[in-house]
Design a protein around this motif. Structure first.
Motif, PDB file in Angstrom:
ATOM      1  N   MET A  78       0.836  -1.183   0.000  1.00 49.88           N
ATOM      2  CA  MET A  78       0.000   0.000   0.000  1.00 49.88           C
ATOM      3  C   MET A  78       0.879   1.244   0.000  1.00 49.88           C
ATOM      4  O   MET A  78       1.786   1.382   0.808  1.00 49.88           O
ATOM      5  CB  MET A  78      -0.911  -0.018   1.220  1.00 49.88           C
ATOM      6  N   GLN A  79       0.579   2.127  -0.878  1.00 46.24           N
ATOM      7  CA  GLN A  79       1.337   3.358  -1.027  1.00 46.24           C
ATOM      8  C   GLN A  79       0.916   4.360   0.067  1.00 46.24           C
ATOM      9  O   GLN A  79      -0.265   4.616   0.262  1.00 46.24           O
ATOM     10  CB  GLN A  79       1.032   3.934  -2.412  1.00 46.24           C
ATOM     11  N   LYS A  80       1.872   4.902   0.797  1.00 46.72           N
ATOM     12  CA  LYS A  80       1.583   5.905   1.825  1.00 46.72           C
ATOM     13  C   LYS A  80       1.892   7.268   1.226  1.00 46.72           C
ATOM     14  O   LYS A  80       3.006   7.760   1.307  1.00 46.72           O
ATOM     15  CB  LYS A  80       2.422   5.660   3.084  1.00 46.72           C
ATOM     16  N   SER A  81       0.889   7.836   0.615  1.00 42.28           N
ATOM     17  CA  SER A  81       1.106   9.068  -0.118  1.00 42.28           C
ATOM     18  C   SER A  81      -0.157   9.905  -0.129  1.00 42.28           C
ATOM     19  O   SER A  81      -1.263   9.396  -0.003  1.00 42.28           O
ATOM     20  CB  SER A  81       1.511   8.727  -1.555  1.00 42.28           C
ATOM     21  N   LEU A  82       0.031  11.190  -0.312  1.00 43.60           N
ATOM     22  CA  LEU A  82      -1.105  12.084  -0.491  1.00 43.60           C
ATOM     23  C   LEU A  82      -1.821  11.785  -1.800  1.00 43.60           C
ATOM     24  O   LEU A  82      -2.960  12.179  -1.992  1.00 43.60           O
ATOM     25  CB  LEU A  82      -0.634  13.545  -0.500  1.00 43.60           C
ATOM     26  N   LYS A  83      -1.151  11.098  -2.707  1.00 44.36           N
ATOM     27  CA  LYS A  83      -1.696  10.851  -4.036  1.00 44.36           C
ATOM     28  C   LYS A  83      -2.289   9.457  -4.206  1.00 44.36           C
ATOM     29  O   LYS A  83      -2.718   9.103  -5.286  1.00 44.36           O
ATOM     30  CB  LYS A  83      -0.609  11.061  -5.110  1.00 44.36           C
ATOM     31  N   SER A  84      -2.316   8.638  -3.150  1.00 38.11           N
ATOM     32  CA  SER A  84      -2.834   7.281  -3.284  1.00 38.11           C
ATOM     33  C   SER A  84      -4.351   7.309  -3.497  1.00 38.11           C
ATOM     34  O   SER A  84      -5.055   8.215  -3.035  1.00 38.11           O
ATOM     35  CB  SER A  84      -2.499   6.445  -2.046  1.00 38.11           C
ATOM     36  N   ALA A  85      -4.854   6.291  -4.171  1.00 35.70           N
ATOM     37  CA  ALA A  85      -6.289   6.189  -4.432  1.00 35.70           C
ATOM     38  C   ALA A  85      -7.069   6.061  -3.122  1.00 35.70           C
ATOM     39  O   ALA A  85      -8.155   6.632  -2.979  1.00 35.70           O
ATOM     40  CB  ALA A  85      -6.567   4.999  -5.335  1.00 35.70           C
ATOM     41  N   GLU A  86      -6.518   5.335  -2.164  1.00 36.99           N
ATOM     42  CA  GLU A  86      -7.178   5.150  -0.877  1.00 36.99           C
ATOM     43  C   GLU A  86      -7.343   6.480  -0.143  1.00 36.99           C
ATOM     44  O   GLU A  86      -8.395   6.774   0.418  1.00 36.99           O
ATOM     45  CB  GLU A  86      -6.393   4.175   0.015  1.00 36.99           C
ATOM     46  N   LYS A 133      -9.136  25.588  14.255  1.00 34.36           N
ATOM     47  CA  LYS A 133      -8.005  25.622  13.314  1.00 34.36           C
ATOM     48  C   LYS A 133      -8.225  26.740  12.312  1.00 34.36           C
ATOM     49  O   LYS A 133      -9.346  27.206  12.116  1.00 34.36           O
ATOM     50  CB  LYS A 133      -7.914  24.296  12.529  1.00 34.36           C
ATOM     51  N   PRO A 134      -7.163  27.148  11.607  1.00 36.85           N
ATOM     52  CA  PRO A 134      -7.354  28.119  10.533  1.00 36.85           C
ATOM     53  C   PRO A 134      -8.037  27.454   9.332  1.00 36.85           C
ATOM     54  O   PRO A 134      -7.972  26.225   9.168  1.00 36.85           O
ATOM     55  CB  PRO A 134      -5.938  28.558  10.179  1.00 36.85           C
ATOM     56  N   GLN A 135      -8.679  28.250   8.498  1.00 35.20           N
ATOM     57  CA  GLN A 135      -9.351  27.723   7.312  1.00 35.20           C
ATOM     58  C   GLN A 135      -8.380  26.985   6.413  1.00 35.20           C
ATOM     59  O   GLN A 135      -8.743  26.015   5.757  1.00 35.20           O
ATOM     60  CB  GLN A 135     -10.041  28.871   6.559  1.00 35.20           C
ATOM     61  N   SER A 136      -7.124  27.389   6.422  1.00 33.48           N
ATOM     62  CA  SER A 136      -6.123  26.737   5.574  1.00 33.48           C
ATOM     63  C   SER A 136      -5.915  25.267   5.962  1.00 33.48           C
ATOM     64  O   SER A 136      -5.550  24.451   5.119  1.00 33.48           O
ATOM     65  CB  SER A 136      -4.790  27.487   5.627  1.00 33.48           C
ATOM     66  N   PHE A 137      -6.163  24.912   7.217  1.00 30.83           N
ATOM     67  CA  PHE A 137      -6.053  23.512   7.644  1.00 30.83           C
ATOM     68  C   PHE A 137      -7.011  22.648   6.834  1.00 30.83           C
ATOM     69  O   PHE A 137      -6.632  21.625   6.273  1.00 30.83           O
ATOM     70  CB  PHE A 137      -6.361  23.399   9.145  1.00 30.83           C
ATOM     71  N   VAL A 138      -8.271  23.089   6.749  1.00 30.25           N
ATOM     72  CA  VAL A 138      -9.282  22.341   5.995  1.00 30.25           C
ATOM     73  C   VAL A 138      -8.948  22.366   4.505  1.00 30.25           C
ATOM     74  O   VAL A 138      -8.992  21.333   3.836  1.00 30.25           O
ATOM     75  CB  VAL A 138     -10.697  22.910   6.254  1.00 30.25           C
ATOM     76  N   ALA A 139      -8.584  23.522   3.990  1.00 30.15           N
ATOM     77  CA  ALA A 139      -8.261  23.643   2.564  1.00 30.15           C
ATOM     78  C   ALA A 139      -7.090  22.742   2.180  1.00 30.15           C
ATOM     79  O   ALA A 139      -7.104  22.113   1.122  1.00 30.15           O
ATOM     80  CB  ALA A 139      -7.948  25.094   2.218  1.00 30.15           C
ATOM     81  N   LYS A 140      -6.100  22.647   3.047  1.00 28.76           N
ATOM     82  CA  LYS A 140      -4.916  21.842   2.721  1.00 28.76           C
ATOM     83  C   LYS A 140      -5.214  20.351   2.729  1.00 28.76           C
ATOM     84  O   LYS A 140      -4.760  19.633   1.843  1.00 28.76           O
ATOM     85  CB  LYS A 140      -3.755  22.176   3.663  1.00 28.76           C
ATOM     86  N   TYR A 141      -5.972  19.861   3.702  1.00 26.20           N
ATOM     87  CA  TYR A 141      -6.244  18.418   3.653  1.00 26.20           C
ATOM     88  C   TYR A 141      -7.243  18.093   2.547  1.00 26.20           C
ATOM     89  O   TYR A 141      -7.120  17.079   1.879  1.00 26.20           O
ATOM     90  CB  TYR A 141      -6.624  17.828   5.012  1.00 26.20           C
ATOM     91  N   GLU A 142      -8.208  18.985   2.308  1.00 20.98           N
ATOM     92  CA  GLU A 142      -9.156  18.729   1.223  1.00 20.98           C
ATOM     93  C   GLU A 142      -8.488  18.837  -0.145  1.00 20.98           C
ATOM     94  O   GLU A 142      -8.888  18.152  -1.077  1.00 20.98           O
ATOM     95  CB  GLU A 142     -10.345  19.682   1.296  1.00 20.98           C
ATOM     96  N   GLY A 143      -7.480  19.672  -0.247  1.00 21.43           N
ATOM     97  CA  GLY A 143      -6.766  19.853  -1.507  1.00 21.43           C
ATOM     98  C   GLY A 143      -5.627  18.867  -1.721  1.00 21.43           C
ATOM     99  O   GLY A 143      -4.941  18.907  -2.738  1.00 21.43           O
ATOM    100  N   GLY A 144      -5.417  17.993  -0.756  1.00 18.64           N
ATOM    101  CA  GLY A 144      -4.373  16.985  -0.897  1.00 18.64           C
ATOM    102  C   GLY A 144      -2.977  17.479  -0.587  1.00 18.64           C
ATOM    103  O   GLY A 144      -1.998  16.820  -0.912  1.00 18.64           O
ATOM    104  N   GLU A 145      -2.865  18.611   0.080  1.00 14.99           N
ATOM    105  CA  GLU A 145      -1.548  19.145   0.440  1.00 14.99           C
ATOM    106  C   GLU A 145      -1.088  18.673   1.818  1.00 14.99           C
ATOM    107  O   GLU A 145       0.076  18.831   2.164  1.00 14.99           O
ATOM    108  CB  GLU A 145      -1.593  20.673   0.461  1.00 14.99           C
ATOM    109  N   ARG A 146      -2.018  18.154   2.606  1.00 13.58           N
ATOM    110  CA  ARG A 146      -1.700  17.758   3.980  1.00 13.58           C
ATOM    111  C   ARG A 146      -2.446  16.483   4.312  1.00 13.58           C
ATOM    112  O   ARG A 146      -3.619  16.345   3.989  1.00 13.58           O
ATOM    113  CB  ARG A 146      -2.153  18.864   4.936  1.00 13.58           C
ATOM    114  N   ARG A 147      -1.758  15.545   4.959  1.00 10.08           N
ATOM    115  CA  ARG A 147      -2.404  14.311   5.425  1.00 10.08           C
ATOM    116  C   ARG A 147      -3.062  14.569   6.770  1.00 10.08           C
ATOM    117  O   ARG A 147      -2.594  15.397   7.552  1.00 10.08           O
ATOM    118  CB  ARG A 147      -1.372  13.189   5.592  1.00 10.08           C
ATOM    119  N   ILE A 148      -4.125  13.851   7.031  1.00  8.53           N
ATOM    120  CA  ILE A 148      -4.717  13.890   8.365  1.00  8.53           C
ATOM    121  C   ILE A 148      -4.513  12.517   9.002  1.00  8.53           C
ATOM    122  O   ILE A 148      -4.441  11.505   8.304  1.00  8.53           O
ATOM    123  CB  ILE A 148      -6.210  14.269   8.334  1.00  8.53           C
TER     124      ILE A 148
END
Length: 80
Positions: free
Chosen positions: A1-9, A37-52
């Motif tokens: 399993m790929q551990k990445s922000l870009k994985s299908a899972e 949290k700042p709005q950027s927290f949500v934007a970053k995980y929704e945009g694939g820039e940050r893992r949760i």
């Protein structure tokens, strides 16, 4: 399993969180405020820039008044 922000899972997990937020009619800014949290927290995980992590997933779903276990299981089903 790929551990990445870009994985299908991970993409399915994020799509699920976005869908739950939109179904609850909550904007990113409102969710961020409820999370303390700042709005950027949500934007970053929704945009694939940050893992949760799992704890963040549970907190986010609970703030959206969902059941984290049910949402996680729903996210594990293959996309059609």
């Amino acid at each position: 399993m790929q551990k990445s922000l870009k994985s299908a899972e991970y993409a399915r997990l994020i799509a699920l969180l976005v869908a739950v937020r939109k179904k609850a009619h909550i904007r990113q800014q409102e969710l961020a405020k409820k999370l303390g949290k700042p709005q950027s927290f949500v934007a970053k995980y929704e945009g694939g820039e940050r893992r949760i992590d799992l704890a963040e997933f549970i907190t986010i779903v609970r703030v959206l008044e969902g059941d984290p276990v049910r949402q996680f299981v729903a996210g594990e089903r293959p996309c059609k």
